[in-house]
Motif scaffolding. Structure first.
Motif, short mmCIF file in Angstrom:
data_model
loop_
_atom_site.label_atom_id
_atom_site.label_comp_id
_atom_site.label_asym_id
_atom_site.label_seq_id
_atom_site.Cartn_x
_atom_site.Cartn_y
_atom_site.Cartn_z
N LYS A 133 0.83 -1.20 0.00
CA LYS A 133 0.00 0.00 0.00
C LYS A 133 0.87 1.26 0.00
O LYS A 133 0.53 2.25 -0.63
CB LYS A 133 -0.92 0.00 1.22
CG LYS A 133 -1.97 1.09 1.20
CD LYS A 133 -2.97 0.92 2.33
CE LYS A 133 -4.04 2.01 2.29
NZ LYS A 133 -4.97 1.90 3.43
N TYR A 134 1.96 1.21 0.76
CA TYR A 134 2.84 2.37 0.86
C TYR A 134 4.28 1.95 0.60
O TYR A 134 4.74 0.94 1.14
CB TYR A 134 2.75 3.01 2.24
CG TYR A 134 1.38 3.51 2.60
CD1 TYR A 134 0.87 4.67 2.00
CD2 TYR A 134 0.58 2.84 3.52
CE1 TYR A 134 -0.39 5.13 2.32
CE2 TYR A 134 -0.68 3.31 3.84
CZ TYR A 134 -1.16 4.45 3.24
OH TYR A 134 -2.41 4.90 3.56
N SER A 135 4.98 2.76 -0.18
CA SER A 135 6.40 2.50 -0.40
C SER A 135 7.20 2.90 0.83
O SER A 135 6.74 3.68 1.67
CB SER A 135 6.89 3.28 -1.62
OG SER A 135 6.68 4.67 -1.41
N GLY A 136 8.41 2.38 0.92
CA GLY A 136 9.24 2.64 2.09
C GLY A 136 10.01 3.93 2.00
O GLY A 136 9.98 4.62 0.97
N GLN A 187 7.01 -3.27 1.89
CA GLN A 187 6.21 -3.52 3.10
C GLN A 187 4.81 -3.89 2.62
O GLN A 187 4.13 -3.12 1.99
CB GLN A 187 6.23 -2.34 4.06
CG GLN A 187 6.23 -0.98 3.41
CD GLN A 187 6.68 0.11 4.37
OE1 GLN A 187 7.11 -0.14 5.49
NE2 GLN A 187 6.54 1.35 3.93
N ARG A 228 1.01 -5.97 2.99
CA ARG A 228 -0.10 -6.23 3.91
C ARG A 228 -1.24 -6.86 3.12
O ARG A 228 -1.25 -6.80 1.89
CB ARG A 228 -0.55 -4.94 4.56
CG ARG A 228 -1.10 -3.93 3.57
CD ARG A 228 -1.60 -2.68 4.24
NE ARG A 228 -0.51 -1.86 4.77
CZ ARG A 228 -0.71 -0.74 5.46
NH1 ARG A 228 -1.93 -0.33 5.71
NH2 ARG A 228 0.30 -0.02 5.90
N ARG A 265 -4.77 -11.09 10.27
CA ARG A 265 -4.02 -10.06 9.55
C ARG A 265 -2.53 -10.26 9.82
O ARG A 265 -2.13 -11.02 10.71
CB ARG A 265 -4.43 -8.67 10.01
CG ARG A 265 -5.92 -8.43 10.06
CD ARG A 265 -6.55 -8.40 8.69
NE ARG A 265 -6.22 -7.19 7.96
CZ ARG A 265 -6.71 -6.91 6.75
NH1 ARG A 265 -7.53 -7.77 6.15
NH2 ARG A 265 -6.38 -5.79 6.14
N GLY A 266 -1.73 -9.56 9.07
CA GLY A 266 -0.30 -9.65 9.28
C GLY A 266 0.42 -8.67 8.39
O GLY A 266 -0.22 -7.89 7.66
N SER A 267 1.72 -8.66 8.47
CA SER A 267 2.49 -7.78 7.60
C SER A 267 3.80 -8.46 7.23
O SER A 267 4.30 -9.32 7.96
CB SER A 267 2.76 -6.43 8.27
OG SER A 267 3.52 -6.62 9.43
N LEU A 294 7.64 -7.39 5.90
CA LEU A 294 8.63 -6.35 5.63
C LEU A 294 9.83 -7.00 4.97
O LEU A 294 10.39 -7.96 5.50
CB LEU A 294 9.05 -5.69 6.95
CG LEU A 294 10.24 -4.73 6.89
CD1 LEU A 294 9.89 -3.45 6.14
CD2 LEU A 294 10.72 -4.40 8.31
N VAL A 305 10.65 -10.15 7.20
CA VAL A 305 10.06 -10.10 8.54
C VAL A 305 8.56 -10.31 8.42
O VAL A 305 7.86 -9.50 7.80
CB VAL A 305 10.34 -8.75 9.23
CG1 VAL A 305 9.80 -8.75 10.66
CG2 VAL A 305 11.82 -8.42 9.22
N THR A 336 5.00 -10.71 10.43
CA THR A 336 4.40 -10.37 11.72
C THR A 336 2.92 -10.68 11.71
O THR A 336 2.20 -10.27 10.78
CB THR A 336 4.58 -8.87 12.03
OG1 THR A 336 5.93 -8.50 11.81
CG2 THR A 336 4.20 -8.56 13.48
N ARG A 382 -0.53 -12.36 14.52
CA ARG A 382 -0.94 -13.10 15.71
C ARG A 382 -1.07 -14.59 15.38
O ARG A 382 -1.08 -15.43 16.28
CB ARG A 382 -2.30 -12.60 16.19
CG ARG A 382 -2.35 -11.12 16.47
CD ARG A 382 -3.78 -10.62 16.58
NE ARG A 382 -4.32 -10.85 17.91
CZ ARG A 382 -4.38 -9.91 18.85
NH1 ARG A 382 -3.93 -8.70 18.61
NH2 ARG A 382 -4.89 -10.17 20.03
#
Lengths: 473, 336
Positions: B91-94, B107, B109, B119-121, B123, B199, B201, B203
C-alpha cells in the motif's frame, strides 16, 4: 405486527453494532481530573532561593507582553505574537497552544484576538485564514519563493517563517508601513505550511543528554525489524547533535529562545542582533525599509545583558531569563491511574514498546552531570523521544529543510505531557490521537509498518490501552 | 440633506481610501504574490529532499530499485524474485535508504480482497554490511545481535538457526510479544554484502508458516547464503574496505562547497582497469554527491584479480561524518 418487526430490526442492529461500540477505541481527550501536571520548577530549584528567584523572574519575563516602544520595547516590525507565554501556555506557561473550552481553559487562540486586544491594527492587518479562535497557535512558512508571476518556484527553496502580523498602524510604530505576506495566494498555490509551538517542559533535561547517550540508543535500536532507521541533525558550527525544534534544528535552549525572540516577536537580541525581514525581503530584496528600523529608539540589539543591573536576574537579558526558565522547568508528571485505570495504562505502556512505537519514542534517557542544578544531573528524562530525525513520508512532509533535515524529516516528537496537549503534529492538524497515529503511515515514511501493526494487528481493547497510556503522560 | 459638505467628506474618504490602497500596492515575488490563478504545487510530493539516495548513472541497478508488479516482487540489484500470495499488496512505499545502510525494500499487507481472518504484515529489508551500526559483519551475526538486543517485552521462540529456503541457506529467528500476542518470524540471507531480511508479523502462527512456505517459490542468485555468499556472473565481487591502503593508486579528495556533518555512505563499482564505473549514494545532499562523484571518477585502484584475471569490485566508502564504528570481532564482509 409492524411494531414487532421494527423491534426485531432494532434488536438485530443493536446486536450487530454493540460489540463494536463497546470496544471502539477512542482518544480519552485532555486529562482533566488530575490537575495541571506540568509547569513546575525542578525540586532542586525550588529548594534553592537564588535559583527559584531566577526561575520566577524568567517566568514573569516569559509571560510579559512586549510593545514597540515603552517599558518593554522591541516588538516587530514583524511578529507572530507579543509574548512567549501567550503561545506556550497549555496546560501551563512553557507549554503549547491553548483553548478556551478544553482543560484547563487557558483561553482562545491568542493570535485570533490580536486585533480585539489592540496588539495589531485592524486597518492594516487581517487575521490570516488559518488562525481560528478554537484552533492552534501557528506560524506559517512558504516552502518556496514566489516568482514575479506569482507562481511558487520549486527551484527556489524558502522555508523561512513568514510572520503573520506587522506593527503598521499601531500608534507606537511611526510611519513604518509593511504588507503582510500573501497567505491567501500561498494557499491557492499550495505553498504554505504551518508549525505550532513545541512545549518546553523538561527541555533542560533534553539539553543535558550527552551525544554518546543518543548514539548508543541509536545503535541499540538498529536491529528493530520494523523498517525504521533515523539519523541526527547536527549543529552547523561544532557538529554536535542538535535537538530543539520540530526538526531538531536548534542546538541549545539559548539559541531556541534567541531565535524565537527575534523570529516570532521581532525582538533583536545578543544572539540574533538585527531586526528580521521576511525571507524574500532579506534574500531577494533590500531588507527592511529604513522607517521600520530602530522603532524602539533604543538601538540594537533591543534585548541586552544589563550592565547596570544589581542582581543576577536584573543583569540577565530576556533571552537569558527565558533560557533559565525553560532549563528549570521540570518534566510533566504522568498519571498512573488516569485515564482508563492503572491496569490499562500499564498494559498500554507495554504494548507501546511491543509494537515498535518505542523504537523512536524512546521512553527514557539519562542525563549527564549538571553544573546548573542537581535535578538536571544524572536524571532520568522520560521524554519518549530518540531526538533523531526520521522520514515521515508524504503525508507529513512540509518541504522545509532545516540543517540536515529534509522536507519529510522530523524529530521524534517527545511525548511527555501528551495527556494534557490539545493539538498534535508539527502543524496542529490533529486534535485526536487516532488522527495523529494515522498520519504516521504514508509513502516514504519510516513508521508505516508500525502504524499498520497498531491499526491491523491489535484488538480494539489493546488499542484503547495504548491511547489511555498516551493520555496518562 | 445631501450637502456640499457631506459630498466633500465622501469624496475625501474615497480619495484617502484610494491613496491608501495605492500606497500598499501589492508586491510580487519572494514572500508576496497576487496571482490567485497561479499554478498549484503538487500535493504529497517531497520536493525538498535533503540527504537522499542517488547514483552516477540511471542504468546500473540499485538496491532500492524495487519493483512490485501485481503480486510479484523483484529486485534487479539483488537478483531475486518473490511471488506473493495474490491477496497481499504494497500500500505504501518505504523510506529512502538510511545513512547507516538500511533499506526498506517492500512492506506488504493483506489487500482489500484478502479473505482470511488473520491479519499480518511482511517487511522486506536490506542492511548494507559495509555501513551497519551494529557490531556485526554478516547476516548470521546481525540476526544474533538482533536477538541479543531484544527488549524485555519479547520472548525468543526460536533462536537463530540455519534453514533451507528455495534451495538456499537462510537464518531463521522467531520471537513473540506476549502482551501484544504478536509473533515475529525472521528469515535472512546475504547477497552482495547485504543482509536481506524477510520479517513476517502476525498473531496467527499458521499464517506466518504458510507465508514462509511460499518463500520456497523465490528465485535467488547463486551466492545467497547467511554467512559468506558467493558472487559470480555479472555481479561484481564485493569487498569491504577495498578502497584503502595500497589498493588506491590515485586519490583526489572531494571539494565541498558547504560544511555538513551528515554521514555519506557510498557504494562504488570499480572496473577491471581499476577505474570507478558506478557511484551509488545511499544518502547525500546533491552538492555532496556531485563533489564526491567528480572526485571518485579520478581515483585509480589496483585491479582486483581472481584466478589471475581482473574482475570488477564493489566496495563501500564512508564520506562525511561517520560517528560510529562497528566493533565486530568476526571476519569482514567479503565475498571471497
Amino acid at each position: 405486527m409492524k411494531t414487532m418487526k421494527l423491534a426485531s430490526v432494532f434488536a438485530c442492529l443493536v446486536a450487530l453494532f454493540s460489540p463494536a461500540m463497546l470496544f471502539a477505541q477512542t482518544d480519552p481527550g485532555v486529562r482533566s481530573n488530575t490537575g495541571v501536571n506540568a509547569g513546575q520548577p525542578l525540586a532542586s530549584v525550588t529548594t534553592n532561593p537564588n535559583d527559584l528567584a531566577f526561575f520566577q523572574t524568567g517566568l514573569a519575563q516569559f509571560n510579559e507582553h512586549q510593545t514597540v516602544t515603552g517599558d518593554n520595547p522591541g516588538l516587530g516590525p514583524r511578529f507572530n505574537l507579543d509574548s512567549c507565554g501567550a503561545c506556550h501556555s497549555q496546560p501551563a506557561p512553557g507549554g503549547t497552544s491553548p483553548a478556551s473550552t478544553i482543560f484547563p481553559n487557558v483561553g482562545p487562540n491568542p493570535q485570533s484576538q490580536v486585533i480585539a486586544n489592540g496588539v495589531v491594527s485592524g486597518s492594516t492587518n487581517t487575521i490570516p485564514f488559518f488562525v481560528l479562535a478554537n484552533g492552534p497557535v501557528r506560524e506559517a512558512r512558504f516552502p518556496f519563493f514566489f516568482d514575479q508571476f506569482g507562481n511558487a518556484n520549486p527551484n527556489a527553496p524558502n522555508g523561512g517563517v513568514e510572520d503573520l502580523f506587522t506593527v503598521s498602524g499601531r500608534s507606537d510604530a511611526g510611519s513604518c508601513s509593511l504588507q503582510q505576506p500573501s497567505f491567501n495566494a500561498a494557499r491557492a498555490a499550495n505553498n504554505i505550511i504551518f508549525r505550532i509551538p513545541t512545549p518546553t517542559f523538561g527541555t533542560g533535561l533534553m539539553a543535558n543528554i550527552d551525544d554518546s547517550t543518543l548514539l548508543a540508543n541509536h545503535r541499540a535500536q538498529g536491529g528493530n525489524n520494523l523498517g525504521i532507521s533515523g539519523t541526527f541533525n547536527h549543529n552547523g558550527n561544532d557538529g554536535t547533535i542538535s535537538r530543539f525544534g520540530w526538526k531538531a534544528q536548534n542546538k541549545s535552549l539559548m539559541i531556541f529562545a534567541g531565535e524565537a525572540y527575534n523570529v516570532e516577536m521581532g525582538i533583536s537580541n545578543e544572539l540574533f542582533t538585527q531586526d528580521r525581514p521576511l525571507p524574500g525581503e532579506d534574500q531577494l530584496g533590500s531588507g527592511l525599509p529604513a522607517n521600520c528600523l530602530n522603532l524602539a529608539g533604543v538601538g540594537y540589539p533591543e534585548d541586552i545583558t544589563h550592565s547596570d543591573g544589581t542582581t543576577a536576574s536584573t543583569v540577565t537579558s530576556d533571552v537569558g531569563l527565558f533560557t533559565v526558565f525553560m532549563q528549570f522547568l521540570d518534566q510533566p508528571t504522568p498519571s498512573t491511574t488516569s485515564p482508563g485505570g492503572a491496569t490499562s495504562i500499564a498494559n498500554g505502556r507495554k504494548l507501546f514498546s511491543a509494537i515498535g512505537c518505542a523504537t523512536c519514542h524512546t521512553p527514557s534517557l539519562t542525563t549527564q552531570p549538571s553544573k546548573l542544578t542537581a535535578g538536571l544531573g544524572n536524571a532520568t528524562a522520560n521524554l519518549f523521544s530518540d531526538i533523531e530525525i526520521h522520514h515521515m513520508g508524504t503525508v507529513l512532509a512540509d518541504n522545509v529543510s532545516q540543517g540536515g533535515a529534509g522536507g519529510d524529516q522530523f524529530r521524534t516528537a517527545p511525548l511527555w505531557g501528551l495527556g494534557q496537549r490539545i493539538f498534535f503534529l508539527h502543524d496542529g492538524r490533529c486534535s485526536n490521537l487516532l488522527c495523529a497515529i494515522e498520519a504516521h503511515e504514508s509513502n516514504g515514511g519510516e513508521a508505516t509498518n508500525v502504524e499498520a501493526i497498531f491499526d491491523q494487528n491489535l484488538s480494539p481493547s489493546q488499542q484503547q490501552d495504548i491511547l489511555n497510556f498516551l493520555r496518562s503522560l | 440633506m445631501y450637502t456640499k459638505f457631506s459630498r466633500s467628506v465622501v469624496l475625501l474618504g474615497f480619495s484617502v481610501s484610494f491613496l491608501a490602497s495605492g500606497q500598499a500596492a501589492p508586491q510580487s515575488g519572494g514572500d508576496f504574490a497576487n496571482n490567485r490563478q497561479a499554478k498549484m504545487l503538487p500535493t504529497e510530493i517531497i520536493l525538498a529532499k535533503g540527504a537522499w539516495s542517488s547514483a552516477s548513472d540511471s542504468v546500473t541497478p540499485l538496491p532500492e530499485g524495487t519493483r512490485v508488479n501485481k503480486n510479484i516482487y523483484s529486485n534487479a540489484y539483488f537478483g531475486f524474485t518473490y511471488a506473493l500470495s495474490p491477496d497481499w499488496t504494497q500500500k505504501y512505499s518505504g523510506p529512502p535508504p538510511s545513512d547507516s545502510g538500511y533499506y526498506v525494500l517492500a512492506q506488504l499487507r493483506p489487500a482489500d480482497t484478502f479473505k482470511g481472518t488473520s491479519r499480518g504484515s511482511i517487511l522486506i529489508a536490506a542492511q548494507d554490511l559495509f555501513f551497519t551500526v551494529a557490531p556485526a559483519s554478516n547476516a548470521m551475526e546481525l540476526i544474533t545481535y538482533n536477538k541479543e538486543s531484544l527488549s524485555a517485552e519479547y520472548k525468543v521462540e526460536q533462536p537463530p538457526t540455519v534453514v533451507r529456503i528455495a534451495d538456499h541457506s537462510f537464518v531463521r529467528f522467531e520471537y513473540v510479544s506476549p502482551v501484544a500476542e504478536l509473533h515475529w518470524h525472521l528469515l535472512a540471507t546475504q547477497i552482495r554484502c547485504h543482509m536481506i531480511q524477510f520479517v513476517f508479523t502476525s498473531r496467527d502462527t499458521k499464517l506466518l508458516e504458510s507465508l514462509i512456505q511460499e518463500m520456497n517459490k523465490m528465485s535467488l542468485p547463486e551466492e545467497a547464503g547467511p554467512i559468506s555468499g558467493r558472487g559470480g556472473g555479472d555481479v561484481p565481487v564485493c569487498i569491504k574496505d577495498y578502497a584503502s591502503g595500497e589498493n588506491i593508486m590515485e586519490r583526489v579528495d572531494p571539494v565541498f562547497a558547504e560544511r555538513r556533518f551528515n554521514p555519506v555512505p557510498v557504494r562504488i563499482i570499480i572496473d577491471k582497469q581499476g577505474k570507478v564505473k558506478h557511484v551509488h549514494f545511499l544518502s547525500a545532499f546533491p552538492d555532496q554527491a556531485k563533489a564526491i562523484t567528480d572526485a571518485l571518477f579520478q581515483w585509480r585502484f589496483r585491479p582486483y584479480l581472481r584466478d589471475g584475471k581482473p574482475v570488477e569490485v564493489e566496495t563501500g566508502i564512508m564520506f562525511g561524518r561517520a560517528p560510529r564504528q562497528p566493533t565486530s570481532s568476526a571476519a569482514a564482509a567479503v565475498n571471497e
